[in-house]
Design a protein around this motif. Structure first.
Motif, PDB file in Angstrom:
ATOM      1  N   UNK A 147      45.468  12.437 -12.046  1.00 49.67           N
ATOM      2  CA  UNK A 147      45.417  13.666 -11.260  1.00 49.67           C
ATOM      3  C   UNK A 147      46.819  14.101 -10.836  1.00 49.67           C
ATOM      4  N   UNK A 148      46.966  15.393 -10.534  1.00 46.80           N
ATOM      5  CA  UNK A 148      48.277  15.876 -10.092  1.00 46.80           C
ATOM      6  C   UNK A 148      48.667  15.224  -8.764  1.00 46.80           C
ATOM      7  N   UNK A 149      47.678  15.008  -7.897  1.00 47.08           N
ATOM      8  CA  UNK A 149      47.997  14.403  -6.601  1.00 47.08           C
ATOM      9  C   UNK A 149      47.039  13.268  -6.294  1.00 47.08           C
ATOM     10  N   UNK A 150      47.620  12.154  -5.887  1.00 43.29           N
ATOM     11  CA  UNK A 150      46.831  10.969  -5.574  1.00 43.29           C
ATOM     12  C   UNK A 150      47.182  10.550  -4.151  1.00 43.29           C
ATOM     13  N   UNK A 163      53.951  16.744 -13.465  1.00 41.55           N
ATOM     14  CA  UNK A 163      54.357  16.283 -12.133  1.00 41.55           C
ATOM     15  C   UNK A 163      53.212  15.471 -11.549  1.00 41.55           C
ATOM     16  N   UNK A 164      53.527  14.304 -11.002  1.00 40.09           N
ATOM     17  CA  UNK A 164      52.514  13.543 -10.269  1.00 40.09           C
ATOM     18  C   UNK A 164      53.006  13.340  -8.844  1.00 40.09           C
ATOM     19  N   UNK A 165      52.162  13.733  -7.898  1.00 40.15           N
ATOM     20  CA  UNK A 165      52.504  13.543  -6.481  1.00 40.15           C
ATOM     21  C   UNK A 165      51.725  12.339  -5.972  1.00 40.15           C
ATOM     22  N   UNK A 166      52.441  11.342  -5.494  1.00 41.02           N
ATOM     23  CA  UNK A 166      51.772  10.161  -4.944  1.00 41.02           C
ATOM     24  C   UNK A 166      51.965  10.168  -3.438  1.00 41.02           C
ATOM     25  N   UNK A 167      50.889  10.444  -2.711  1.00 39.40           N
ATOM     26  CA  UNK A 167      50.967  10.459  -1.245  1.00 39.40           C
ATOM     27  C   UNK A 167      50.487   9.114  -0.717  1.00 39.40           C
ATOM     28  N   UNK A 168      51.128   8.631   0.340  1.00 38.35           N
ATOM     29  CA  UNK A 168      50.585   7.446   0.999  1.00 38.35           C
ATOM     30  C   UNK A 168      50.318   7.805   2.453  1.00 38.35           C
TER      31      UNK A 168
END
Ligand SMILES: [Zn+2]
Length: 376
Positions: free
Chosen positions: A12-15, A167-172
């Motif tokens: 996914x684009x954002x995880x 682009x992959x956005x990895x949010x924590x």
């Protein structure tokens, strides 16, 4: 699940990775970023692994890949965005990232960091609009997304709504409930559970050479965090427990306690080690929980401080009627304040005095003379 998404090229684009840093949230984000950036991944029907050897892998191992960006909360008043960092902050940032590249369980956090600001999100947006420096996929790790202030969160939502190629956005985050629901709904969520107690205990015995009793004590308040557990193991939990109990004993002494209490507090806070004060408070909580167990029940199989049974029994005989919940919440509040910008000795002293009040209330009407020292 992630392996499968990778194999099927459906990342996914954002995880959104939800969990405590010490439980491996950052470790997973970094591993994923490195895998996504690898130029020659090993792919089978069910697995997708980075090669560990290509140019990208070598750069990302040190977290120095041009297509890997971090967005971290910044200290208040120091800079509005990454582009405005002072030299000292740039150095601190570099040090923190380099430490994390070696040990992903170390907190990825600048000192006194408070929020992710709108300037940072604008910079991220600008960066995403440009084509990547090295070509290929770009990965952004937005760490502690729950620290975005309202403006930043609204701006970030717009970024999420725009499609970006490669682009992959990895949010924590540790507190998903404070994120905008609209942000959450645009991310695929993944929960990282705390590390199981048995696993932590086993690790401490094997890798940190702790005795079983000590390993169990450390595990009891590590709360599933490998970082916390390791830190405690290295700082010799028994010594810190001794300090914690001395603090309690001094605070509950009948009279003439003030000078000793101040001296002891200064000793514990020496060198302004927030971690040490944090440990002392956690150890006290665990100890008081044990004392409450001894006070209400004959069964003591679950005591963490089982080697301290006699002291626990004496304490529960003197203070069994005390409001333990209140005492524990005093400790909890103090622990929450440690990483805010408070003077440590003041925090610890005020906590000790509040405990004194809680336990003094339990002793009222008891035949013990007030000058009698308390057995802890
Ligand atoms: Zn590679």
């Amino acid at each position: 699940m992630l392996q499968l998404s990778l194999v099927q090229r459906r990342i996914p684009q954002a995880l959104l990775l939800i969990g405590d840093d010490g439980a491996g949230t950052v470790a997973l984000a970094l591993e994923l970023a490195r895998t996504l950036l690898c130029e020659a991944p090993h792919i089978t029907e069910r697995t997708y692994d980075r090669c560990g050897d290509c140019h990208s892998c070598r750069q990302s191992a040190q977290l120095q890949h041009p297509n890997l960006q971090f967005v971290l909360p910044l200290p208040a008043g120091k800079a509005a965005s990454e582009g405005e960092l002072t030299t000292a902050l740039v150095e601190e940032w570099r040090d923190v990232v380099s430490e994390v590249s070696i040990d992903p369980y170390v907190p990825l956090r600048l000192q006194q960091a408070s929020a992710i600001r709108i300037g940072q999100i604008r910079e991220l947006k600008r960066m995403l609009a440009m084509s990547s420096a090295a070509g290929g996929r770009r990965v952004v790790i937005l760490h502690h997304a729950d620290d975005m202030n309202t403006e930043a969160a609204n701006a970030f939502l717009k970024t999420l709504e725009e499609p970006h190629t490669d682009v992959t956005l990895l949010l924590t985050c540790e507190r998903p409930e404070v994120l905008l629901p609209t942000i959450r709904s645009r991310c695929q969520e993944l929960i990282i559970p705390p590390i199981a107690d048995e696993d932590l205990t086993r690790y401490l015995i094997k890798s940190e050479s702790l005795a079983e009793q000590e390993a169990r004590l450390v595990t009891a308040f590590a709360q599933g965090s490998l970082y916390r557990a390791r830190r405690m193991a290295q700082e010799q939990v028994s010594d810190e427990r001794r300090l914690a109990l001395e603090l309690l004993r001094t605070a509950l002494r009948g009279k003439d306690y003030r000078i000793d209490l101040v001296t002891l507090v200064d000793h514990i806070c020496e060198g302004k080690q927030r971690d040490r004060v944090d440990n002392v408070l956690s150890l006290l909580s665990v100890w008081l929980r044990d004392a409450r167990c001894v006070a209400v029940s004959e069964h003591h199989a679950t005591l963490v401080n089982s080697d301290q049974y006699d002291a626990l029994l004496r304490f529960s005989q003197g203070f069994g009627q005390a409001d333990f919940d209140q005492a524990l919440s005093v400790l909890e509040e103090a622990a929450a304040d440690i990483h805010r910008n408070v003077a440590l000795p003041l925090l610890l002293l005020s906590c000790a005095l509040q405990l004194r009040r809680v336990f003094a209330a339990a002793r009222q009407g008891s035949p013990t003379p007030s000058s009698h020292p308390v057995a802890v």
